[in-house]
Design a protein around this motif. Structure first.
Motif, PDB file in Angstrom:
ATOM      1  N   ASP A   8       0.848  -1.183   0.000  1.00  0.00           N
ATOM      2  CA  ASP A   8       0.000   0.000   0.000  1.00  0.00           C
ATOM      3  C   ASP A   8       0.889   1.239   0.000  1.00  0.00           C
ATOM      4  OD1 ASP A   8       0.477   0.673   2.886  1.00  0.00           O
ATOM      5  OD2 ASP A   8      -0.685  -1.150   3.223  1.00  0.00           O
ATOM      6  N   LEU A  26      -1.914  -0.367  -3.458  1.00  0.00           N
ATOM      7  CA  LEU A  26      -3.245   0.061  -3.042  1.00  0.00           C
ATOM      8  C   LEU A  26      -3.122   1.363  -2.240  1.00  0.00           C
ATOM      9  CD1 LEU A  26      -4.746  -3.370  -1.930  1.00  0.00           C
ATOM     10  CD2 LEU A  26      -5.572  -1.949  -3.815  1.00  0.00           C
ATOM     11  N   LEU A  28      -3.869   4.277   0.566  1.00  0.00           N
ATOM     12  CA  LEU A  28      -4.517   4.686   1.793  1.00  0.00           C
ATOM     13  C   LEU A  28      -5.272   5.980   1.518  1.00  0.00           C
ATOM     14  CD1 LEU A  28      -1.631   3.190   2.968  1.00  0.00           C
ATOM     15  CD2 LEU A  28      -2.999   3.541   5.010  1.00  0.00           C
ATOM     16  N   TYR A  38      -7.285   9.830  -2.398  1.00  0.00           N
ATOM     17  CA  TYR A  38      -6.491   8.604  -2.418  1.00  0.00           C
ATOM     18  C   TYR A  38      -5.012   8.991  -2.518  1.00  0.00           C
ATOM     19  CZ  TYR A  38     -10.665   5.736  -3.299  1.00  0.00           C
ATOM     20  OH  TYR A  38     -11.884   5.099  -3.209  1.00  0.00           O
ATOM     21  N   VAL A  63      -6.747   1.475   3.599  1.00  0.00           N
ATOM     22  CA  VAL A  63      -7.123   1.193   2.216  1.00  0.00           C
ATOM     23  C   VAL A  63      -8.599   0.795   2.182  1.00  0.00           C
ATOM     24  CG1 VAL A  63      -6.743  -0.338   0.251  1.00  0.00           C
ATOM     25  CG2 VAL A  63      -4.782   0.452   1.603  1.00  0.00           C
ATOM     26  N   ARG A  67     -11.575  -1.495  -2.646  1.00  0.00           N
ATOM     27  CA  ARG A  67     -10.393  -1.547  -3.507  1.00  0.00           C
ATOM     28  C   ARG A  67      -9.664  -2.876  -3.334  1.00  0.00           C
ATOM     29  NH1 ARG A  67      -8.428   3.445  -5.811  1.00  0.00           N
ATOM     30  NH2 ARG A  67      -6.755   2.111  -6.615  1.00  0.00           N
ATOM     31  N   THR A  86       1.584  -5.389   4.126  1.00  0.00           N
ATOM     32  CA  THR A  86       0.852  -4.188   4.521  1.00  0.00           C
ATOM     33  C   THR A  86       1.654  -3.279   5.453  1.00  0.00           C
ATOM     34  OG1 THR A  86      -0.161  -4.989   6.583  1.00  0.00           O
ATOM     35  CG2 THR A  86      -1.249  -5.608   4.509  1.00  0.00           C
ATOM     36  N   THR A  94      -5.312  -1.540   7.964  1.00  0.00           N
ATOM     37  CA  THR A  94      -5.290  -2.163   6.640  1.00  0.00           C
ATOM     38  C   THR A  94      -5.024  -3.664   6.704  1.00  0.00           C
ATOM     39  OG1 THR A  94      -4.662  -0.106   5.526  1.00  0.00           O
ATOM     40  CG2 THR A  94      -4.104  -2.158   4.409  1.00  0.00           C
TER      41      THR A  94
END
Length: 289
Positions: A8, A26, A28, A38, A63, A67, A86, A94
């Protein structure tokens, strides 16, 4: 089939590393001035830091589950094995949400080969782990279990040392306790912090910016080892000058393989504030247990 690595935006990886190693990222979420963004997609760090200097008080959230779900379903449709590394679960929800989304999909009968690992790290410390893991994945003979074992070895070795202009941002966001917010800016005292078990802790106070850089070098030398086989990473929040000063000191004083510098993204910078400078390295060779 090669393993897909997912991270992320809390990893703060340079875009060229993401592109070269086919890493999926991805975002946060950043909330500022009653707007939702985003990270790295609809807001960039320079914009956020300008807002913060003008008095904005941003907040962040994990996140979005939708998504995650969309990406996980896409991986399943391709029979693509993946590892999602993560941001530290002590700093973001997350990791826990990703596990819930994965488990729900599996319960619904989705054939998903996804392993989720808590990096217990942040910014380019987390990114450095991901960088090494992406190199490991390039070895086609490496299976998921071997990559996860290697990842956990790196997590145990990673060291985070950083300084901020003002602890107030971290205190405000609940990232360090109010008792730690004792530093007076008028005295030009710079707090130095580190990370243990995925949490942030104040380490000491240093008077003056120049002394901070020297002290960071001492801490790297004290806490790291076998630099000749390492990439050391530096992240900064709108302070490229000091980041490059630290890079030059590392290259001059340590027999290091490589030094990578990048801006701290919005998800982390929202809590540390402008002027943050951080360095990340390993206590040991990245390729040995």
């Amino acid at each position: 089939m090669s393993i897909q690595l997912i991270v992320d935006t809390g990893s703060d990886l340079p875009q060229h590393v993401i592109d070269e190693n086919n890493i999926e990222v991805l975002p946060l979420v950043v909330h500022v001035n009653d707007e939702e963004y985003y990270d790295k997609e609809t807001i960039q760090p320079s914009t956020l830091y300008s807002m913060m200097k003008d008095g904005a008080v941003p907040k962040t959230s994990q996140v979005p589950p939708e998504r995650m779900k969309s990406l996980f379903e896409e991986l399943a449709s391709k029979n693509q094995p993946a590892i999602y590394l993560t941001l530290s679960s002590e700093l973001s929800g997350t990791y826990q949400t990703a596990c819930l989304v994965r488990d729900q999909l599996v319960e619904e009968g989705v054939d998903l080969d996804l392993t989720i690992v808590d990096s217990r790290s942040a910014s380019l410390g987390y990114g450095l782990i991901a960088y090494y893991v992406s190199q490991k994945i390039r070895d086609e003979k490496t299976d998921t279990e071997q990559v996860v074992t290697y990842t956990n070895t790196l997590i145990d070795k990673i060291k985070h040392i950083f300084t901020v202009d003002d602890l107030e941002y971290l205190v405000r966001g609940g990232r360090v306790s109010k008792a730690a917010g004792f530093v007076g800016g008028l005295l030009k005292i710079k707090p130095v912090l580190h990370m243990e078990d995925g949490k942030l802790f104040p380490l000491e106070k240093v008077r003056g910016s120049k002394k901070v850089l020297s002290r960071l070098m001492e801490l790297i030398d004290e806490r790291g080892s076998q630099f000749e086989n390492q990439t050391i990473t530096i992240s900064h929040a709108d302070d490229l000058t000091r980041a490059n000063e630290l890079k030059a000191m590392i290259e001059d004083q340590l027999n290091v393989k490589n030094v990578m510098v990048n801006t701290i993204g919005c998800a982390i910078g929202a809590h540390t504030g402008p002027g943050t400078l951080a360095v990340y390295f390993l206590n040991g060779d990245p390729d040995t247990e």
